[in-house]
Design a protein around this motif. Structure first.
Motif, PDB file in Angstrom:
ATOM      1  N   ASP A  42       0.837  -1.202   0.000  1.00  0.00           N
ATOM      2  CA  ASP A  42       0.000   0.000   0.000  1.00  0.00           C
ATOM      3  C   ASP A  42       0.875   1.257   0.000  1.00  0.00           C
ATOM      4  O   ASP A  42       2.051   1.203   0.369  1.00  0.00           O
ATOM      5  N   VAL A  90      -7.725   7.223   6.620  1.00  0.00           N
ATOM      6  CA  VAL A  90      -6.698   6.288   6.127  1.00  0.00           C
ATOM      7  C   VAL A  90      -7.099   4.839   6.398  1.00  0.00           C
ATOM      8  O   VAL A  90      -6.798   3.944   5.618  1.00  0.00           O
ATOM      9  N   GLU A  91      -7.813   4.615   7.498  1.00  0.00           N
ATOM     10  CA  GLU A  91      -8.140   3.243   7.884  1.00  0.00           C
ATOM     11  C   GLU A  91      -9.046   2.556   6.862  1.00  0.00           C
ATOM     12  O   GLU A  91      -9.135   1.325   6.858  1.00  0.00           O
ATOM     13  N   VAL A  92      -9.725   3.328   6.030  1.00  0.00           N
ATOM     14  CA  VAL A  92     -10.578   2.717   5.005  1.00  0.00           C
ATOM     15  C   VAL A  92     -10.000   2.918   3.605  1.00  0.00           C
ATOM     16  O   VAL A  92     -10.669   2.629   2.615  1.00  0.00           O
ATOM     17  N   ALA A  93      -8.781   3.420   3.519  1.00  0.00           N
ATOM     18  CA  ALA A  93      -8.247   3.834   2.218  1.00  0.00           C
ATOM     19  C   ALA A  93      -6.992   3.073   1.821  1.00  0.00           C
ATOM     20  O   ALA A  93      -6.271   3.504   0.925  1.00  0.00           O
ATOM     21  N   TYR A  94      -6.740   1.928   2.448  1.00  0.00           N
ATOM     22  CA  TYR A  94      -5.643   1.046   2.027  1.00  0.00           C
ATOM     23  C   TYR A  94      -4.308   1.792   1.906  1.00  0.00           C
ATOM     24  O   TYR A  94      -3.668   1.789   0.860  1.00  0.00           O
ATOM     25  N   SER A  95      -3.930   2.442   2.973  1.00  0.00           N
ATOM     26  CA  SER A  95      -2.658   3.150   3.039  1.00  0.00           C
ATOM     27  C   SER A  95      -2.114   2.975   4.447  1.00  0.00           C
ATOM     28  O   SER A  95      -2.876   2.855   5.402  1.00  0.00           O
ATOM     29  N   SER A  96      -0.798   2.969   4.560  1.00  0.00           N
ATOM     30  CA  SER A  96      -0.168   2.792   5.868  1.00  0.00           C
ATOM     31  C   SER A  96       0.480   4.092   6.320  1.00  0.00           C
ATOM     32  O   SER A  96       0.837   4.941   5.503  1.00  0.00           O
ATOM     33  N   VAL A  97       0.621   4.210   7.629  1.00  0.00           N
ATOM     34  CA  VAL A  97       1.319   5.344   8.225  1.00  0.00           C
ATOM     35  C   VAL A  97       2.375   4.775   9.170  1.00  0.00           C
ATOM     36  O   VAL A  97       2.115   3.801   9.884  1.00  0.00           O
ATOM     37  N   HIS A 155      -8.301  -6.437   2.235  1.00  0.00           N
ATOM     38  CA  HIS A 155      -7.751  -6.217   0.901  1.00  0.00           C
ATOM     39  C   HIS A 155      -8.478  -7.149  -0.074  1.00  0.00           C
ATOM     40  O   HIS A 155      -7.914  -8.101  -0.601  1.00  0.00           O
ATOM     41  N   GLY A 178      -1.279  -0.858  10.426  1.00  0.00           N
ATOM     42  CA  GLY A 178      -2.250   0.155  10.765  1.00  0.00           C
ATOM     43  C   GLY A 178      -2.111   1.381   9.876  1.00  0.00           C
ATOM     44  O   GLY A 178      -1.075   1.620   9.287  1.00  0.00           O
ATOM     45  N   PRO A 179      -3.139   2.192   9.807  1.00  0.00           N
ATOM     46  CA  PRO A 179      -4.406   2.051  10.534  1.00  0.00           C
ATOM     47  C   PRO A 179      -5.516   1.373   9.735  1.00  0.00           C
ATOM     48  O   PRO A 179      -6.680   1.478  10.113  1.00  0.00           O
ATOM     49  N   VAL A 180      -5.200   0.628   8.676  1.00  0.00           N
ATOM     50  CA  VAL A 180      -6.256   0.089   7.806  1.00  0.00           C
ATOM     51  C   VAL A 180      -7.045  -1.014   8.518  1.00  0.00           C
ATOM     52  O   VAL A 180      -6.455  -1.959   9.062  1.00  0.00           O
ATOM     53  N   ILE A 181      -8.355  -0.869   8.534  1.00  0.00           N
ATOM     54  CA  ILE A 181      -9.224  -1.894   9.112  1.00  0.00           C
ATOM     55  C   ILE A 181      -9.976  -2.670   8.036  1.00  0.00           C
ATOM     56  O   ILE A 181     -10.644  -3.657   8.344  1.00  0.00           O
ATOM     57  N   GLU A 182      -9.870  -2.226   6.795  1.00  0.00           N
ATOM     58  CA  GLU A 182     -10.604  -2.880   5.715  1.00  0.00           C
ATOM     59  C   GLU A 182      -9.840  -4.101   5.203  1.00  0.00           C
ATOM     60  O   GLU A 182      -8.608  -4.176   5.308  1.00  0.00           O
TER      61      GLU A 182
END
Lengths: 166, 174
Positions: free
Chosen positions: A31, A60-67, B160, B154-158
């Motif tokens: 991602d 970001v949590e629903v947008a397939y990206s990491s931090v 893939h 994190g922070p992705v909860i969805e």
């Protein structure tokens, strides 16, 4: 700042907030990745910017990206900072300052903490720098709208179905 | 169809399983077996799909929290309680040795498996965030089945892809 757009960011390895060894490429996980370096928990500017990122994580949590955020604070300190913020992304710890000079991100004007200079990098999954922000002055950091634009551009470039399949 | 990881709680070690380990209650009473199959098709009626990264035949014993809602009471994966549990997993300052959600289709949350090791493992598993979704059972699983998986970044909860048990999976590179 020596690391510039179109260059490949080093796939550095560091301890995360739980003390586990992690690499940037593993954390990207295919991602887009927003990597921030910050001075430390004690800096009011970092506290202000982190609060913005905490608000941003709801998108970001629903947008397939990491931090990923990295500082010289040791894992137990960075874990406490992370928990206090309510952050749900990975914090990396470089208390030995193993990557500071290699990344040319040492903040030379702080001779007490010898911290990372604040910076934000938006990376592709293979760690190519899409954009780089020098946050030494607070206004050098990206606003959330700028991060949205960067993440849109990276996502568009890596997702084959950006144009809805028909 | 690509190979999948199927997990089931069974009475005895199935000969067809790719790996299996005995289960005990925290008091030491036998509690059946946990078995996994790595194959495309569903191996037994009770099997649910898991993140294949959890499987390690060299893995040592672990305490687990197993959440297995009944098939007639599965919340959808987007249920706010399931969303909240995933956020709580990511927020944990002491990540588990592994976490996988379980699936039986593309829409529903069919459970979770969380494993921890160490002296406080059972106590920490009593805080399994997925226990707020459905009843959680604490068990000890013998070695030879479960490994350790790096915590999700994190922070992705969805997921893939709706076919992928969270937090595993990634989109194909182009």
């Amino acid at each position: 700042m020596s690391i510039q757009p179109h260059e490949t960011f080093p796939d550095l390895v560091a301890l995360d907030h739980a003390g586990r060894s992690r690499s940037l490429s593993e954390l990207a996980g295919g991602d887009p990745l927003v990597l921030t370096t910050f001075r430390g928990f004690w800096c009011p500017k970092e506290q202000a910017f982190m609060r913005r990122l905490v608000a941003f994580q709801d998108e970001v949590e629903v947008a397939y990206s990491s931090v990923v955020s990295m500082s010289v604070d040791p894992p137990e300190v960075t874990a406490a900072f992370r928990a206090g913020l309510g952050a749900r992304w990975t914090f990396l710890a470089d208390p030995e300052r193993a990557h500071l000079d290699a990344l040319d991100l040492r903040e030379h004007t702080d001779t007490v903490h010898h911290p990372y200079r604040p910076a934000v990098f938006v990376l592709t999954p293979d760690l190519v720098v899409h954009s780089a922000y020098n946050g030494y002055w607070y206004w050098g950091r990206p606003g959330l709208d700028e991060l949205r634009v960067d993440l849109r551009e990276v996502t568009r470039s890596i997702r084959s179905d950006w144009e809805v399949p028909r | 169809m690509n190979e999948r990881c199927w997990l089931a709680l069974v009475d005895a070690a199935p000969p067809s399983a790719d790996a299996a380990a005995a289960l005990r209650t925290p008091d030491g009473d036998p509690a059946g077996w946990l078995a996994v199959w790595l194959q495309a098709s569903k191996p037994v009626r009770a099997a649910r799909r898991a993140d294949p990264r959890i499987v390690d035949p060299n893995g040592v014993a672990a305490a687990v929290s197993l959440v297995l809602p009944g098939r007639d009471a599965l919340p959808i994966f987007d249920d706010t309680a399931v969303q909240g549990a995933r956020r709580a997993v990511l927020a944990d300052a002491e990540p588990a040795d592994l976490v996988t959600t379980l699936l039986i289709d593309a829409s529903h949350f069919a459970g979770s498996l969380t494993a921890r090791r160490g002296p406080n493992a059972l106590a920490r598993l009593r805080d399994d965030p997925f226990r707020h979704v459905s009843l959680a059972t604490l068990l000890i699983v013998d070695g030879g089945l479960l490994g350790t998986v790096a915590p999700p970044p994190g922070p992705v909860i969805e997921r893939h892809g709706s076919d992928v048990p969270w937090p595993g999976g990634r989109f194909p590179a182009i």
